[in-house]
Motif scaffolding. Structure first.
Motif, PDB file in Angstrom:
ATOM      1  N   ARG A   1      42.911  37.600  46.346  1.00 44.93           N
ATOM      2  CA  ARG A   1      43.534  38.748  45.675  1.00 44.93           C
ATOM      3  C   ARG A   1      43.205  38.795  44.189  1.00 44.93           C
ATOM      4  NH1 ARG A   1      45.953  42.633  49.026  1.00 44.93           N
ATOM      5  NH2 ARG A   1      46.483  41.579  50.974  1.00 44.93           N
TER       6      ARG A   1
ATOM      7  N   ILE B   1      53.562  36.271  51.689  1.00 42.21           N
ATOM      8  CA  ILE B   1      53.558  37.001  50.410  1.00 42.21           C
ATOM      9  C   ILE B   1      52.224  37.694  50.151  1.00 42.21           C
ATOM     10  CG2 ILE B   1      53.783  36.762  47.898  1.00 42.21           C
ATOM     11  CD1 ILE B   1      55.692  34.446  48.357  1.00 42.21           C
TER      12      ILE B   1
ATOM     13  N   HIS C   1      51.227  41.308  40.735  1.00 42.96           N
ATOM     14  CA  HIS C   1      50.626  41.543  42.039  1.00 42.96           C
ATOM     15  C   HIS C   1      51.226  40.538  43.019  1.00 42.96           C
ATOM     16  CE1 HIS C   1      47.694  44.023  39.909  1.00 42.96           C
ATOM     17  NE2 HIS C   1      47.522  43.010  39.077  1.00 42.96           N
ATOM     18  N   SER C   2      50.833  40.620  44.256  1.00 37.35           N
ATOM     19  CA  SER C   2      51.381  39.702  45.260  1.00 37.35           C
ATOM     20  C   SER C   2      51.044  38.251  44.926  1.00 37.35           C
ATOM     21  CB  SER C   2      50.866  40.072  46.653  1.00 37.35           C
ATOM     22  OG  SER C   2      49.447  40.082  46.674  1.00 37.35           O
ATOM     23  N   TRP C   3      49.862  38.007  44.333  1.00 35.81           N
ATOM     24  CA  TRP C   3      49.504  36.624  44.019  1.00 35.81           C
ATOM     25  C   TRP C   3      50.344  36.066  42.874  1.00 35.81           C
ATOM     26  CZ3 TRP C   3      47.637  35.455  39.173  1.00 35.81           C
ATOM     27  CH2 TRP C   3      47.082  36.499  38.421  1.00 35.81           C
TER      28      TRP C   3
ATOM     29  N   LYS D   1      51.016  41.130  51.606  1.00 35.99           N
ATOM     30  CA  LYS D   1      51.754  42.346  51.222  1.00 35.99           C
ATOM     31  C   LYS D   1      51.074  43.010  50.018  1.00 35.99           C
ATOM     32  CE  LYS D   1      54.995  41.402  54.243  1.00 35.99           C
ATOM     33  NZ  LYS D   1      54.494  40.111  54.733  1.00 35.99           N
ATOM     34  N   GLU D   2      51.145  44.306  49.967  1.00 39.08           N
ATOM     35  CA  GLU D   2      50.582  45.079  48.845  1.00 39.08           C
ATOM     36  C   GLU D   2      51.673  45.343  47.820  1.00 39.08           C
ATOM     37  OE1 GLU D   2      47.495  45.714  48.385  1.00 39.08           O
ATOM     38  OE2 GLU D   2      46.740  45.054  50.329  1.00 39.08           O
ATOM     39  N   TRP D   3      51.942  44.351  46.995  1.00 39.94           N
ATOM     40  CA  TRP D   3      52.980  44.465  45.980  1.00 39.94           C
ATOM     41  C   TRP D   3      52.327  44.553  44.605  1.00 39.94           C
ATOM     42  CZ3 TRP D   3      55.964  39.905  48.560  1.00 39.94           C
ATOM     43  CH2 TRP D   3      56.741  40.402  49.610  1.00 39.94           C
ATOM     44  N   ASP D   4      52.580  45.661  43.899  1.00 46.28           N
ATOM     45  CA  ASP D   4      52.060  45.854  42.549  1.00 46.28           C
ATOM     46  C   ASP D   4      53.108  46.610  41.726  1.00 46.28           C
ATOM     47  OD1 ASP D   4      49.068  45.002  42.684  1.00 46.28           O
ATOM     48  OD2 ASP D   4      49.345  46.291  44.437  1.00 46.28           O
TER      49      ASP D   4
END
Length: 526
Positions: A85, A207, A223-225, A210-213
């Motif tokens: 990522r 974790i 971001h997810s990372w 997932k597309e977390w931003d």
């Protein structure tokens, strides 16, 4: 009556003479001498810790240590899972990824001697509490990284801070168990590594898929990372807080002449383990371990070097150099494959490619406009979990073979077998399953090789040199890890075969060198 009285008087006179003589010599009255004669002999540390028994305290100690061992795996391996990522967010090349991983080990090497001195000066508990907690704070800072330089600095600082308290923890655990339990307890900690190596990729799956931003304070982009690194940072923070509940090592207290505090710790452990009151603790006094030769500051350093100097002179030097060279090559191979495997698994699993076809596109630099994160699914992380759990069976089999075949034979065979597995990967890695099987086998073999070499170090050097020999041994292994994680992506630039053939060649040479090591199987400790 007169005769009896005169005899009694004569007897009394005869008894008073030696008492007066003893008072002049010792300065003690006859009453004090009688009390002194009735007092038991002072007990040493081994007798005192054995008297505390085994029970609730020891179980609680191991449960408190579990997050520390989990933190050890996450500190060194968590970045291996974020590259799929983060490579687009930070514009990372393969060489950049290897450098980030190497920086953690660089921090560990740079702080080895510092922490060893501080732990013998400040105590075990303080180093563990503050070391783990501060390491967790740096891990949080790493999770907030917005660019490549910040990630590099925080990874180095994390390794610098984490290395000391974790090394102290091993000594702390050993010092709180009696002699016959120490080897088993240290072996049990290998299971903690396996638990961490198995659960870390599962956390990454939960974790990183997932597309977390989102953005905080108009400056921090998450971001997810970032969230994954933040989640792993909670473990060292938790470890530091949990260790506040543990006592100082009684062995350290006795070595500093603080016997009353050590006795209080022994009594507390005894009560927790047996449920009996502290008054029933059988040990009443402790021997004085502190002597006039113990110094502080520069005097302690000079005395320590005078004691350790023989390690770097004949006849110990050649064996130390040989075993450390073998371990450096072993870690060059095993940790390089282990730390790069999550990235390789993601490449292979993205389009069900073969190993070499997955690596080939990585030769081209990534551009910001065309960079697309590597798609990962649950299977990719399950493969990493399987690789992490693969060493469980190996330790069971190795425990039987070591005494029957000899440590150097087991170490040599495992290195050569691991080399064959790694060399076959470019040729037989036609599917994700085949790559998982070969990587699992290779890492299992090198794990057993490392355990055998550690046992050789313990047997090969006397007690006064054993700790320093082991520290040098581990430091050389980390140097091998740094070298491998940086060289591996550089060799990929020349094609699929060079990195795997290089690692295989190094492991083969180290495997053959194992047969030059003295046979220490069933050797008594000096």
């Amino acid at each position: 009556m007169v005769t009896a009285r005169s005899e009694a008087q004569e007897t009394g006179v005869k008894e008073e003479i030696p008492h007066d003589h003893l008072f002049k010599v010792t300065g003690l009255s006859s009453t004090n001498l009688e009390k002194l004669a009735q007092e038991p002999e002072p007990s040493d540390f081994e007798e005192a810790i054995a008297a505390t028994g085994y029970g609730k305290f020891n179980i609680a100690l191991m449960l408190c240590s579990l997050p520390a061992f989990w933190s050890s795996v996450s500190v060194t391996s968590s970045t291996s899972y974020i590259f799929t990522r983060a490579q687009c967010d930070m514009g990372l090349s393969l060489l950049d990824m290897g450098t980030v991983t190497a920086m953690t080990y660089g921090g560990m090497i740079s702080s080895a001697m510092v922490w060893g001195f501080l732990s013998d000066t400040l105590g075990r508990r303080k180093i563990m509490v503050w070391g783990f907690f501060c390491s967790g704070l740096v891990e949080v800072a790493a999770a907030l990284s917005q660019n490549f330089p910040m990630l590099l600095v925080t990874r180095f600082a994390s390794g610098f801070l984490f290395n000391g308290p974790f090394a102290v923890l091993i000594s702390y655990i050993a010092e709180l168990h009696r002699t016959e339990l120490r080897a088993r307890i240290i072996l049990l900690t290998s299971l903690f590594y396996t638990i961490a190596s198995t659960t870390l990729p599962l956390l990454a799956w939960a974790i990183l898929t997932k597309e977390w931003d989102f953005t905080l304070f108009n400056s921090l982009t998450f971001h997810s990372w970032n969230l994954f690194l933040l989640a792993t940072a909670l473990m060292p923070l938790l470890t530091g807080l949990v260790f506040l509940c543990l006592p100082e090592s009684p062995k350290f207290l006795m070595s500093r002449g603080r016997n009353e505090e050590a006795m209080a710790v022994f009594r507390k452990i005894y009560t927790l383990n047996t449920g009996k009151p502290v008054e029933e603790f059988p040990v009443k006094t402790l021997v004085e371990e502190k002597n006039d030769q113990q110094g502080q500051g520069l005097a302690a350093l000079r005395g320590g070097w005078a004691q350790l100097a023989p390690l770097f002179k004949p006849p110990h030097l050649k064996w130390l150099a040989l075993v450390c060279m073998i371990h450096q090559g072993c870690m060059f191979g095993s940790n390089t494959i282990r730390l790069w495997y999550p990235q390789l698994a993601a490449m292979i699993g993205s389009d069900s490619k073969t190993l070499c076809s997955a690596i080939a596109p990585a030769n081209q630099p990534l551009g910001d406009e065309t960079c697309v994160p590597i798609a990962t699914d649950m299977l990719t992380y399950l493969q990493s979990a399987a690789v992490g759990a693969g060493s469980v069976l190996t330790y069971g089999i190795g425990g039987i073979l070591v005494n029957r075949c000899g440590k150097r034979v087991v170490a040599g065979f495992c290195n050569v077998a691991s080399a064959l597995m790694i060399i076959m990967m470019p040729f037989l890695g036609n599917s994700a399953f085949a790559v998982v099987a070969m990587v699992t086998a290779a890492l299992a073999f090198t794990s057993l090789c490392g355990a055998s070499l550690s046992s050789v170090i313990v047997d090969l050097f006397p007690t006064s040199l054993r700790v320093m020999a082991m520290s040098t041994f581990l430091m050389c292994g980390r140097l091998g890890t740094i070298t491998g994680t940086v060289i591996f992506p550089a060799l990929i630039e020349y094609g699929c075969l060079p990195p795997f053939l290089t690692i295989g060649a190094v492991l083969t040479v180290c495997g053959l060198a194992c047969f030059l090591v003295p046979n220490t199987t069933l050797k008594k400790l000096e």
